[in-house]
Every structure is written in structure tokens, then in C-alpha cells.
Write an enzyme that holds these catalytic residues in place. Structure first.
Site, mmCIF file in Angstrom:
data_model
loop_
_atom_site.group_PDB
_atom_site.id
_atom_site.type_symbol
_atom_site.label_atom_id
_atom_site.label_comp_id
_atom_site.label_asym_id
_atom_site.label_seq_id
_atom_site.Cartn_x
_atom_site.Cartn_y
_atom_site.Cartn_z
ATOM 1 N N ASN A 161 0.791 -1.237 0.000
ATOM 2 C CA ASN A 161 0.000 0.000 0.000
ATOM 3 C C ASN A 161 0.821 1.284 0.000
ATOM 4 O OD1 ASN A 161 0.752 -0.432 2.653
ATOM 5 N ND2 ASN A 161 -1.152 0.338 3.508
ATOM 6 N N GLU A 257 5.008 -3.820 11.983
ATOM 7 C CA GLU A 257 3.886 -2.880 11.908
ATOM 8 C C GLU A 257 2.783 -3.600 11.140
ATOM 9 O OE1 GLU A 257 1.566 0.013 9.898
ATOM 10 O OE2 GLU A 257 3.596 0.563 9.303
ATOM 11 N N CYS A 291 -3.315 0.796 7.027
ATOM 12 C CA CYS A 291 -3.412 0.189 8.360
ATOM 13 C C CYS A 291 -4.063 1.169 9.326
ATOM 14 C CB CYS A 291 -2.047 -0.251 8.856
ATOM 15 S SG CYS A 291 -0.884 1.086 9.031
HETATM 16 N N1 LIG Z 1 -0.371 -2.545 8.707
HETATM 17 C C1 LIG Z 1 -0.153 -2.235 7.476
HETATM 18 O O1 LIG Z 1 0.507 -1.249 7.210
HETATM 19 C C2 LIG Z 1 -0.641 -3.077 6.383
HETATM 20 C C3 LIG Z 1 -1.446 -4.146 6.605
HETATM 21 N N2 LIG Z 1 -1.840 -4.928 5.571
HETATM 22 C C4 LIG Z 1 -2.660 -6.098 5.838
HETATM 23 O O2 LIG Z 1 -2.115 -7.189 5.114
HETATM 24 C C5 LIG Z 1 -3.092 -7.742 4.214
HETATM 25 C C6 LIG Z 1 -2.487 -8.120 2.892
HETATM 26 O O3 LIG Z 1 -1.670 -7.086 2.375
HETATM 27 P P1 LIG Z 1 -0.200 -7.435 1.873
HETATM 28 O O4 LIG Z 1 0.642 -6.289 1.504
HETATM 29 O O5 LIG Z 1 -0.355 -8.450 0.821
HETATM 30 O O6 LIG Z 1 0.415 -7.991 3.203
HETATM 31 P P2 LIG Z 1 1.220 -9.317 3.391
HETATM 32 O O7 LIG Z 1 1.386 -9.486 4.835
HETATM 33 O O8 LIG Z 1 0.618 -10.422 2.611
HETATM 34 O O9 LIG Z 1 2.627 -8.969 2.689
HETATM 35 C C7 LIG Z 1 3.507 -8.010 3.194
HETATM 36 C C8 LIG Z 1 4.905 -8.346 2.744
HETATM 37 O O10 LIG Z 1 5.315 -9.594 3.306
HETATM 38 C C9 LIG Z 1 5.789 -10.452 2.271
HETATM 39 N N3 LIG Z 1 5.638 -11.823 2.723
HETATM 40 C C10 LIG Z 1 4.613 -12.673 2.535
HETATM 41 N N4 LIG Z 1 4.872 -13.860 3.154
HETATM 42 C C11 LIG Z 1 6.076 -13.740 3.747
HETATM 43 C C12 LIG Z 1 6.895 -14.603 4.535
HETATM 44 N N5 LIG Z 1 6.530 -15.848 4.842
HETATM 45 N N6 LIG Z 1 8.078 -14.144 4.972
HETATM 46 C C13 LIG Z 1 8.492 -12.893 4.669
HETATM 47 N N7 LIG Z 1 7.755 -12.035 3.917
HETATM 48 C C14 LIG Z 1 6.569 -12.447 3.478
HETATM 49 C C15 LIG Z 1 4.968 -10.041 1.086
HETATM 50 O O11 LIG Z 1 5.519 -10.506 -0.126
HETATM 51 P P3 LIG Z 1 4.559 -10.798 -1.393
HETATM 52 O O12 LIG Z 1 3.981 -9.477 -1.769
HETATM 53 O O13 LIG Z 1 5.480 -11.352 -2.391
HETATM 54 O O14 LIG Z 1 3.525 -11.771 -0.937
HETATM 55 C C16 LIG Z 1 5.039 -8.532 1.234
HETATM 56 O O15 LIG Z 1 6.291 -8.064 0.822
HETATM 57 C C17 LIG Z 1 -4.113 -6.675 4.068
HETATM 58 O O16 LIG Z 1 -5.357 -7.216 3.746
HETATM 59 C C18 LIG Z 1 -4.068 -6.022 5.429
HETATM 60 O O17 LIG Z 1 -4.863 -6.711 6.348
HETATM 61 C C19 LIG Z 1 -1.388 -4.668 4.330
HETATM 62 C C20 LIG Z 1 -0.612 -3.608 4.046
HETATM 63 C C21 LIG Z 1 -0.193 -2.700 5.058
HETATM 64 O O1 LIG Z 2 0.740 0.984 6.467
HETATM 65 C C1 LIG Z 2 -0.063 1.892 6.409
HETATM 66 O O2 LIG Z 2 -1.190 1.714 5.968
HETATM 67 C C2 LIG Z 2 0.494 3.231 6.723
HETATM 68 O O3 LIG Z 2 1.496 3.121 7.674
HETATM 69 C C3 LIG Z 2 -0.490 4.287 7.037
HETATM 70 O O4 LIG Z 2 0.111 5.511 6.798
HETATM 71 P P1 LIG Z 2 -0.794 6.809 6.664
HETATM 72 O O5 LIG Z 2 -1.543 6.948 7.929
HETATM 73 O O6 LIG Z 2 0.165 7.926 6.426
HETATM 74 O O7 LIG Z 2 -1.700 6.571 5.511
#
Ligand SMILES: NC(=O)C1=CN([C@@H]2O[C@H](COP(=O)(O)OP(=O)(O)OC[C@H]3O[C@@H](n4cnc5c(N)ncnc54)[C@H](OP(=O)(O)O)[C@@H]3O)[C@@H](O)[C@H]2O)C=CC1
Ligand SMILES: O=C(O)[C@H](O)COP(=O)(O)O
Length: 481
Positions: A161, A257, A291
């Protein structure tokens, strides 16, 4: 070879060379906006990941020995190069993850500022000096020099994201403190991540100090996380992935995070116009795929109708469409995520929620949906939707909000809307979250504020200063005079 191949494929970085995978295998990345092919990145094998990590480890000692002010200058040059590439990287973020061009370019500019601030803040890190005489039995002739030293090889894993910002917010603090980096970008967003790294190479990155491993997390993730040459992991992404990584990693620091279920608590004395504005922006920016998005509203029953009406009016003004049409609510990252959001809406509908506003549903493009009278038995009351649906839970008093929040599995942020600041502080004290926002939406920035989640939302603290701290450990040298 260069980053870009003539056939539209992108290479990955190993020791300042742009390389493809030995097998020639790639992963195709399609735009969430129009499903057009956006780019292809190498699908590295575990052996290739091993080479990347070992090559990084091989230059750790030299990089650690470099001067802090030189590392700071490298970061300043990186920020400059990144800024020069704003249009190109912005366009790629827009295509790869479906942000509007202005928001994608905004991410690049924010990142350049973050890197510059890190370059400055990193110069001010220092250890401490302790005399022994404060403890019985020791004396002033025992003196400790507490130095701050890097962990070594940092594995930085970022989500889709913010493919540039959430990568640089790990890489910059790691580099300024003398750590080397293995960067694993999210697959959806990997090309944007590679372009950001190209800016770092242009800035003068020494060979091997940062290597990139592209490939599916499900294929190479566990291998990287458990690699004996990795000394620290910093991860942003889903809670399930984060917990999995924390379980796999051996005895090394892991900063996580993760997801959130941030509430907006609206009390009866709140400025409802302001609350409505903040809630709509907080819940629906980037279609709720943040997030820190507001993911549930807890509103006092006696102002709920008025708040909902104001929120609905604003929501009706949001343009729903492709990010290329500069819409406010744009297609979700993939079909699976959209289906999950729809399943939450269906569950709530079946259990008696009132659909105040039902958004368009066209493949992965979902318009904003507002649900009222959401009750505790509905999944959307507790699960992270990561999409454009917002549940409203009516409360009779503020204690109900505190109680609901206490049972939240997540603990990233919470917003409280009220004119009574004393009351806001009293409630804030009772919430087990990383950050409480008073009269503002939940959000990460400004980027030098500490940013953290508790419970299922993470471990450790980020935000420029704290991220720098997380990249260092104490090393104590004792003088026995
Ligand atoms: N807190 C936050 O900031 C965020 C939360 N999310 C949450 O995560 C969900 C999915 O989003 P997404 O970005 O796909 O998040 P993921 O947790 O699926 O992926 C995040 C990162 O981890 C990598 N990854 C996946 N499996 C492993 C592993 N076993 N070991 C190490 N790295 C790994 C992914 O690679 P690859 O892309 O190749 O799978 C990507 O680079 C969302 O629906 C949401 O709930 C998502 C984005 C941000
Ligand atoms: O992972 C996320 O979604 C971001 O840390 C949120 O950042 P923002 O509040 O600046 O959108």
C-alpha cells in the site's frame, strides 16, 4: 544490464548490478485499475536469495566502518535523486497499486522528506557514559562507555500500500546507522520499489550495501527470515504474515507494523461537521487500504443520526472510479480483497445491520458502503476490512466505547472527537493503543512522530527517531581504572 529490459521486464539489484533470475522466471504484475500488465520482476530462487544475503553480509564490516556524515550525505543525495524521479516513480505506483497520480507522487515527495529527516536525525545518535559508583561495591574507577552499534544485515519487508514510503522508512534508518540491507518489496509494488532503489544507486550506493530480493513472499519469505546471516527484521504488512515471521525468526530483533481496527469515538459534544470530515477522509482514502484507516465508528446514540447524515452527504460526494480517472475511491488491490469486503457486508446485512449507503460493486471496484446499527455479533465489528466499508456502532455512553476497544484484538490508533479535552484525556488513558488522536483522524504522520501498534498491531516502534533507535544496539566498553 540495466534496471529496465527492452521487453518491459525489470531486473533486480545484486551488488550494484541489475540482474535477472538464473531461471529466467518472472512474476507478472497487473494493474488493479484496468488489469493491464504493468511490469515483470525476477522470481528469485532460494539459492539466489542466499547469494544476495551473503553478499550483503560480506560488506557489513566496511559499511559499518564508514563515517556517519558520509552515510548522511548519501541519504541526502538519494532524496534528491528520488525527487528528480517523482513523475516516473509516481506513475509506476499509480499503475502498480492503483493510487491516483497525485497521491502516488505525493508518496514519493513524502519519502524524499522522510529520507532527508532521517539523514539529519541519524547524525545525532550517540551513546552514553556511566560511572560505577552509583551501585554498591563499584566505584568511580569503573566506567562504562555505552556505544550504539548497528545490528548488521537488516531484512526490510514492505507491503503493497506504500511501496516506496514504507520501504524507505525502513531502509533509510538502517543505512544511516551503518546496517546493510536486504530489501524484499511486496510483489504488487515491486517495480516501484526497484525504481526507488535505482535512485539510491544513482546517489552512489556502495556495492552490496543494499541488495533487492524479488519473488513471492510465500516462496522466498521463510528462507530469508530464517537465514543465519540476517541480524534484524523490520516488517510492515498483514498481522498473519507478521505473526508468522515473528514465530520463524531466531533470536534477532523483529519490528512489526501490522493491521489495525482503529475506532473513531464520537461523543455528544463533538463538532460533528469536523468529525464527519475526518471520518470520511480517514476511512475512505485509498479505498480504506491503510493500516491506520478508521475502521469502525463508535458514536453516542443521541448524535448518531446527525453524524451519519453528515457522513453520508460527504460520501455521496466521493468520486468512485479508476485511479486513472482521479477518483477518490478506486479499485481494491485485487479481487480476493474485494470479495472479503463483500463477505463482511453480507454477514452484517444478514445479521440485521442497516445499509445506509451501498456502494457500487464492480469486480474489484467497490464504492463506499456505510453500515449502521452494527452489533458485536457481526464480523465487521471486529475484523480488519482493509477496504471501503465503514461500520457504525451506537453507544449509550463512553464507557461502552472503552469496553469495545478493550476487546479489540488490534491496538494501532484510536480517534476521540469531543470538545471536552479533559474527558478526551481521561478516555485516552484507558485505551490500549499505540496512539490516540484527539479531534483528528487516525494516521501515521508526521513521519517523525513515534508510530506503533500494540496487541495484534505490532511490536517495536517506528517513526524516524524510533526507527533509527530500532536499528541500533548497545555495546558496552568498561574501563577498570
Ligand atoms: N499494517 C499495514 O501497514 C498493512 C497491513 N496490511 C494487511 O495485510 C493484508 C495483505 O496485504 P499485503 O501487503 O499483501 O500484506 P502481506 O502481509 O501479505 O505482505 C507483506 C509483505 O510480506 C511479504 N511476505 C509474505 N509472506 C512472507 C513470509 N513468509 N516471509 C516474509 N515475507 C513475506 C509479502 O511478499 P509478497 O507481496 O510477495 O507476498 C510482502 O512483501 C491486508 O489485507 C491487510 O490486512 C497490508 C498492508 C499494510
Ligand atoms: O501501512 C499503512 O497503511 C500506513 O502506515 C499508514 O500511513 P498513513 O496513515 O500515512 O496513511
Amino acid at each position: 544490464m540495466t534496471l529496465r529490459q527492452q521487453n518491459g521486464q525489470f531486473n533486480t539489484l545484486l551488488n550494484n548490478e541489475w540482474v535477472e533470475s538464473g531461471s529466467g522466471e518472472t512474476i507478472k504484475i497487473y494493474s488493479p485499475d484496468d488489469h493491464a500488465l504493468t511490469g515483470e520482476v525476477p522470481a528469485l530462487s532460494q539459492e539466489e536469495v542466499d547469494t544476495a544475503i551473503r553478499s550483503t553480509a560480506a560488506v557489513q564490516e566496511n559499511w559499518e566502518a564508514s563515517e556517519g556524515h558520509e552515510r548522511s550525505q548519501l541519504l541526502h543525495r538519494w532524496a534528491d535523486e528520488l525527487e528528480k524521479m517523482t513523475a516516473e516513480i509516481g506513475l509506476m505506483i499509480h499503475k502498480e497499486v492503483g493510487k491516483t497520480l497525485s497521491s502516488a507522487e505525493g508518496e514519493v515527495k513524502r519519502t524524499a522528506e522522510l529520507i532527508r529527516h532521517t539523514a539529519e536525525e541519524g547524525l545525532r545518535t550517540h551513546g552514553s557514559f556511566i560511572q560505577g559508583d552509583a551501585f554498591p561495591g563499584a566505584s568511580k574507577s569503573t566506567k562504562a562507555m555505552v556505544q550504539k552499534v548497528p545490528h548488521g544485515v537488516v531484512l526490510a519487508v514492505s507491503p503493497f500500500n506504500y511501496p516506496v514510503n514504507l520501504a524507505a522508512s525502513k531502509i533509510a534508518p538502517a543505512l544511516i546507522t551503518g546496517n546493510t540491507v536486504v530489501f524484499k518489496p511486496a510483489t504488487q509494488g515491486a517495480v516501484s520499489g526497484l525504481l526507488m532503489v535505482e535512485a539510491l544507486v544513482k546517489a552512489g550506493l556502495p556495492e552490496g550495501v543494499l541488495n533487492v530480493v524479488t519473488g513471492r513472499g510465500s516462496v522466498i519469505g521463510d528462507f530469508a527470515v530464517t537465514h543465519p546471516k540476517v541480524d534484524m527484521i523490520t516488517f510492515t504488512g498483514g498481522t498473519d504474515t507478521g505473526k508468522h515471521i515473528a514465530g520463524k525468526a531466531s533470536m534477532i530483533p523483529v519490528v512489526l507494523e501490522l493491521g489495525g481496527k482503529d475506532p473513531a469515538i464520537v461523543l455528544e459534544d463533538a463538532d460533528l461537521d469536523k468529525a464527519a470530515k475526518e471520518i470520511v477522509s480517514g476511512a475512505f482514502s485509498y479505498s480504506g487500504q491503510r493500516c491506520t484507516a478508521i475502521k469502525r465508528v463508535m458514536v453516542m446514540d443521541n448524535v448518531a443520526d446527525e453524524l451519519l447524515q453528515k457522513v453520508q452527504e460527504l460520501v455521496k460526494g466521493l468520486k468512485v472510479g479508476k485511479s486513472s480517472e482521479d477518483a477518490s475511491v478506486t479499485p481494491m488491490i485485487d479481487q480476493k480483497s474485494a470479495e472479503y469486503v463483500l463477505s463482511l457486508i453480507d454477514d452484517a446485512r444478514n445479521k440485521g445491520a442497516v445499509i445506509v449507503e451501498e456502494g457500487l460493486q464492480e469486480k474489484n471496484l467497490l464504492g463506499p458502503t456505510l453500515l449502521d446499527h452494527v452489533t458485536e455479533d457481526m464480523e465487521v465489528a471486529w475484523e480488519e476490512q482493509f477496504g471501503p466499508v465503514l461500520p457504525f456502532m451506537r453507544i449509550a455512553n463512553e464507557l461502552e466505547a472503552v469496553d469495545l476497544e478493550k476487546r479489540n484484538a488490534y491496538g494501532l490508533q484510536a480517534s476521540i472527537f469531543t470538545k471536552n479535552l479533559e474527558n478526551a484525556f481521561a478516555i485516552a488513558d484507558k485505551l490500549n493503543v499505540g496512539t490516540v488522536q484527539v479531534n483528528g483522524k487516525t494516521s501515521r504522520g508526521p513521519d517523525h512522530f513515534p508510530f506503533l501498534g500494540v496487541k495484534n498491531s505490532g511490536q517495536g516502534v517506528q517513526g524516524i527517531g524510533r526507527s533509527i533507535d530500532s536499528m541500533l544496539r548497545d555495546k558496552v566498553l568498561v574501563l577498570n581504572l
